[in-house]
Motif scaffolding. Structure first.
Motif, PDB file in Angstrom:
ATOM      1  N   SER A  71     -64.710  11.868  20.931  1.00  0.00           N
ATOM      2  CA  SER A  71     -63.707  12.922  20.969  1.00  0.00           C
ATOM      3  C   SER A  71     -63.775  13.752  19.693  1.00  0.00           C
ATOM      4  CB  SER A  71     -62.315  12.292  21.080  1.00  0.00           C
ATOM      5  OG  SER A  71     -61.986  11.629  19.846  1.00  0.00           O
ATOM      6  N   ALA A  72     -62.832  14.681  19.561  1.00  0.00           N
ATOM      7  CA  ALA A  72     -62.677  15.435  18.324  1.00  0.00           C
ATOM      8  C   ALA A  72     -61.455  14.976  17.546  1.00  0.00           C
ATOM      9  CB  ALA A  72     -62.568  16.928  18.630  1.00  0.00           C
ATOM     10  N   HIS A  73     -60.853  13.863  17.952  1.00  0.00           N
ATOM     11  CA  HIS A  73     -59.602  13.405  17.348  1.00  0.00           C
ATOM     12  C   HIS A  73     -59.854  12.753  15.989  1.00  0.00           C
ATOM     13  CE1 HIS A  73     -55.507  12.224  17.050  1.00  0.00           C
ATOM     14  NE2 HIS A  73     -55.709  10.939  17.284  1.00  0.00           N
ATOM     15  N   CYS A  74     -59.066  13.163  14.998  1.00  0.00           N
ATOM     16  CA  CYS A  74     -59.155  12.626  13.643  1.00  0.00           C
ATOM     17  C   CYS A  74     -57.808  12.047  13.240  1.00  0.00           C
ATOM     18  CB  CYS A  74     -59.571  13.732  12.666  1.00  0.00           C
ATOM     19  SG  CYS A  74     -59.720  13.176  10.950  1.00  0.00           S
ATOM     20  N   VAL A  75     -57.827  10.894  12.575  1.00  0.00           N
ATOM     21  CA  VAL A  75     -56.595  10.233  12.158  1.00  0.00           C
ATOM     22  C   VAL A  75     -56.620   9.958  10.664  1.00  0.00           C
ATOM     23  CG1 VAL A  75     -56.180   9.159  14.402  1.00  0.00           C
ATOM     24  CG2 VAL A  75     -57.544   7.952  12.696  1.00  0.00           C
ATOM     25  N   VAL A  76     -55.433   9.811  10.100  1.00  0.00           N
ATOM     26  CA  VAL A  76     -55.304   9.396   8.706  1.00  0.00           C
ATOM     27  C   VAL A  76     -55.328   7.879   8.675  1.00  0.00           C
ATOM     28  CG1 VAL A  76     -53.842   9.423   6.662  1.00  0.00           C
ATOM     29  CG2 VAL A  76     -53.970  11.448   8.125  1.00  0.00           C
ATOM     30  N   ALA A  88     -60.163   7.381  18.309  1.00  0.00           N
ATOM     31  CA  ALA A  88     -60.462   8.595  17.541  1.00  0.00           C
ATOM     32  C   ALA A  88     -61.932   8.541  17.150  1.00  0.00           C
ATOM     33  CB  ALA A  88     -59.579   8.691  16.300  1.00  0.00           C
ATOM     34  N   ASP A  89     -62.418   9.636  16.579  1.00  0.00           N
ATOM     35  CA  ASP A  89     -63.815   9.677  16.142  1.00  0.00           C
ATOM     36  C   ASP A  89     -63.969  10.209  14.728  1.00  0.00           C
ATOM     37  OD1 ASP A  89     -65.838   8.964  18.486  1.00  0.00           O
ATOM     38  OD2 ASP A  89     -64.023   9.828  19.340  1.00  0.00           O
ATOM     39  N   ALA A  90     -62.867  10.279  14.005  1.00  0.00           N
ATOM     40  CA  ALA A  90     -62.932  10.659  12.598  1.00  0.00           C
ATOM     41  C   ALA A  90     -61.713  10.087  11.886  1.00  0.00           C
ATOM     42  CB  ALA A  90     -62.982  12.171  12.437  1.00  0.00           C
ATOM     43  N   ILE A  91     -61.888   9.813  10.596  1.00  0.00           N
ATOM     44  CA  ILE A  91     -60.841   9.208   9.770  1.00  0.00           C
ATOM     45  C   ILE A  91     -60.856   9.895   8.407  1.00  0.00           C
ATOM     46  CG2 ILE A  91     -59.778   6.984   9.231  1.00  0.00           C
ATOM     47  CD1 ILE A  91     -62.282   5.623  10.337  1.00  0.00           C
ATOM     48  N   VAL A  92     -59.677  10.071   7.828  1.00  0.00           N
ATOM     49  CA  VAL A  92     -59.578  10.617   6.474  1.00  0.00           C
ATOM     50  C   VAL A  92     -58.610   9.767   5.665  1.00  0.00           C
ATOM     51  CG1 VAL A  92     -60.099  12.979   7.213  1.00  0.00           C
ATOM     52  CG2 VAL A  92     -57.719  12.219   7.105  1.00  0.00           C
ATOM     53  N   THR A  93     -58.771   9.822   4.343  1.00  0.00           N
ATOM     54  CA  THR A  93     -57.829   9.109   3.476  1.00  0.00           C
ATOM     55  C   THR A  93     -57.872   9.675   2.067  1.00  0.00           C
ATOM     56  OG1 THR A  93     -57.037   6.912   2.814  1.00  0.00           O
ATOM     57  CG2 THR A  93     -59.404   7.300   2.626  1.00  0.00           C
ATOM     58  N   HIS A 124     -67.713  10.609  13.441  1.00  0.00           N
ATOM     59  CA  HIS A 124     -68.724  10.169  14.401  1.00  0.00           C
ATOM     60  C   HIS A 124     -69.035  11.380  15.285  1.00  0.00           C
ATOM     61  CE1 HIS A 124     -69.204   8.467  18.660  1.00  0.00           C
ATOM     62  NE2 HIS A 124     -70.340   8.161  18.060  1.00  0.00           N
ATOM     63  N   ALA A 125     -70.203  11.978  15.066  1.00  0.00           N
ATOM     64  CA  ALA A 125     -70.549  13.219  15.762  1.00  0.00           C
ATOM     65  C   ALA A 125     -71.683  12.987  16.750  1.00  0.00           C
ATOM     66  CB  ALA A 125     -70.926  14.316  14.763  1.00  0.00           C
ATOM     67  N   GLY A 126     -71.342  12.426  17.901  1.00  0.00           N
ATOM     68  CA  GLY A 126     -72.256  12.472  19.021  1.00  0.00           C
ATOM     69  C   GLY A 126     -72.241  13.879  19.583  1.00  0.00           C
ATOM     70  N   TRP A 127     -73.042  14.140  20.598  1.00  0.00           N
ATOM     71  CA  TRP A 127     -73.092  15.528  21.078  1.00  0.00           C
ATOM     72  C   TRP A 127     -71.745  15.971  21.635  1.00  0.00           C
ATOM     73  CZ3 TRP A 127     -71.967  17.119  25.952  1.00  0.00           C
ATOM     74  CH2 TRP A 127     -72.060  16.200  27.012  1.00  0.00           C
ATOM     75  N   LYS A 128     -71.021  15.073  22.302  1.00  0.00           N
ATOM     76  CA  LYS A 128     -69.723  15.455  22.863  1.00  0.00           C
ATOM     77  C   LYS A 128     -68.725  15.788  21.764  1.00  0.00           C
ATOM     78  CE  LYS A 128     -70.023  12.809  27.171  1.00  0.00           C
ATOM     79  NZ  LYS A 128     -69.424  11.714  27.976  1.00  0.00           N
ATOM     80  N   GLY A 129     -68.633  14.920  20.774  1.00  0.00           N
ATOM     81  CA  GLY A 129     -67.702  15.162  19.682  1.00  0.00           C
ATOM     82  C   GLY A 129     -68.076  16.366  18.853  1.00  0.00           C
TER      83      GLY A 129
END
Length: 255
Positions: A71-76, A88-93, A124-129
């Motif tokens: 997905s394109a979803h990113c979480v803290v 989700a497919d991304a994380i930040v902190t 995580h950048a697969g082609w869909k994301g």
């Protein structure tokens, strides 16, 4: 054999690393540093491999991962229980003591940092994301924690390369319908097929988002069996399972 930690000069002193399959305890078809709980590997081996991975990049940190869904979803990041990790497919902190982990086996792992602000991200950048803007989501989430995109540096780790990534006409049309200029990421293959440059596409998306410093490492997971796991390679061989490698980034205290 020690854990293989691949670092980017653009990320400087920020604790980070793209890890391959070397230095782990798994045996059999997933031999090496397999960290994928979705594999059929021994859970105890996976746990030890994860411990070794964290120790090689940011010792004593707590590993935080997500349930990746393309997905394109990113979480803290929060120190959630692994069983309760969000989809989700991304994380930040911006929190010291946490190390963000992204698992891949051909998709592109992207690590990002604003060292001045002490904010990091992993995608995580697969082609869909990638097509759905996962890197854009990550940059925006980092800004909400105090990063500035003109200061963010990004590195794209080991992923399947153009020479190894054959796709069909329908796949290419998805990208060209999204933006006709995406045609430049495809080269002709056998009839009805193309070769797709995932790494170059992700780099272009980062540049379009205002990230001026992007390090594309140019490492092909499919071609280098001794160093990396590859879903597509396993599929082409009709193998029953495959391992996953991990990419890690964190913040040190006082950053």
């Amino acid at each position: 054999m020690s854990v293989d930690v691949i670092r980017s000069s653009l990320l400087g002193e920020v604790p980070h690393g793209f890890l391959g399959r070397r230095g782990g305890v798994s045996t059999g078809i997933c031999a090496g540093l397999n960290v994928g709980t979705g594999s059929g590997d021994d859970p105890a081996a996976i746990e030890e491999n994860r411990r070794r991975a964290v120790a090689a990049v940011l010792p004593e940190a707590r590993l935080v991962t997500v349930y990746q869904v393309h997905s394109a979803h990113c979480v803290v990041a929060e120190p959630w229980d692994p069983a309760d990790r969000p989809r989700a497919d991304a994380i930040v902190t911006d929190r010291p003591g946490l190390v963000l982990g992204i698992l891949t086996a051909d998709c592109a792992p992207v690590l990002l940092a604003d060292a001045e602000a002490g904010v990091v991200g992993a995608a995580h950048a697969g082609w869909k994301g990638a097509l759905a803007d996962v890197t854009d989501s990550t940059v925006a989430a980092m800004e909400r924690l105090g990063a500035r995109r003109e200061r963010i540096a990004a590195a794209i780790g080991p992923c399947i390369a153009r020479a190894s990534y054959e796709v069909d006409d329908a796949f290419a049309r998805r990208f060209e319908e999204a933006d006709p200029e995406n045609e430049r990421f495809f080269t002709a293959g056998r009839p009805g097929h193309h070769r797709f440059d995932l790494e170059a596409y992700v780099a272009a998306r980062l540049a379009a988002a205002g990230i001026a410093r992007v390090d594309a490492l140019g490492l092909d997971t499919y071609a280098d069996e001794s160093r990396f796991y590859s879903f597509r390679r396993a599929t082409h061989r009709d193998e029953p399972d495959y391992g996953r490698q991990i990419s890690l980034i964190g913040v040190t205290a006082g950053a």
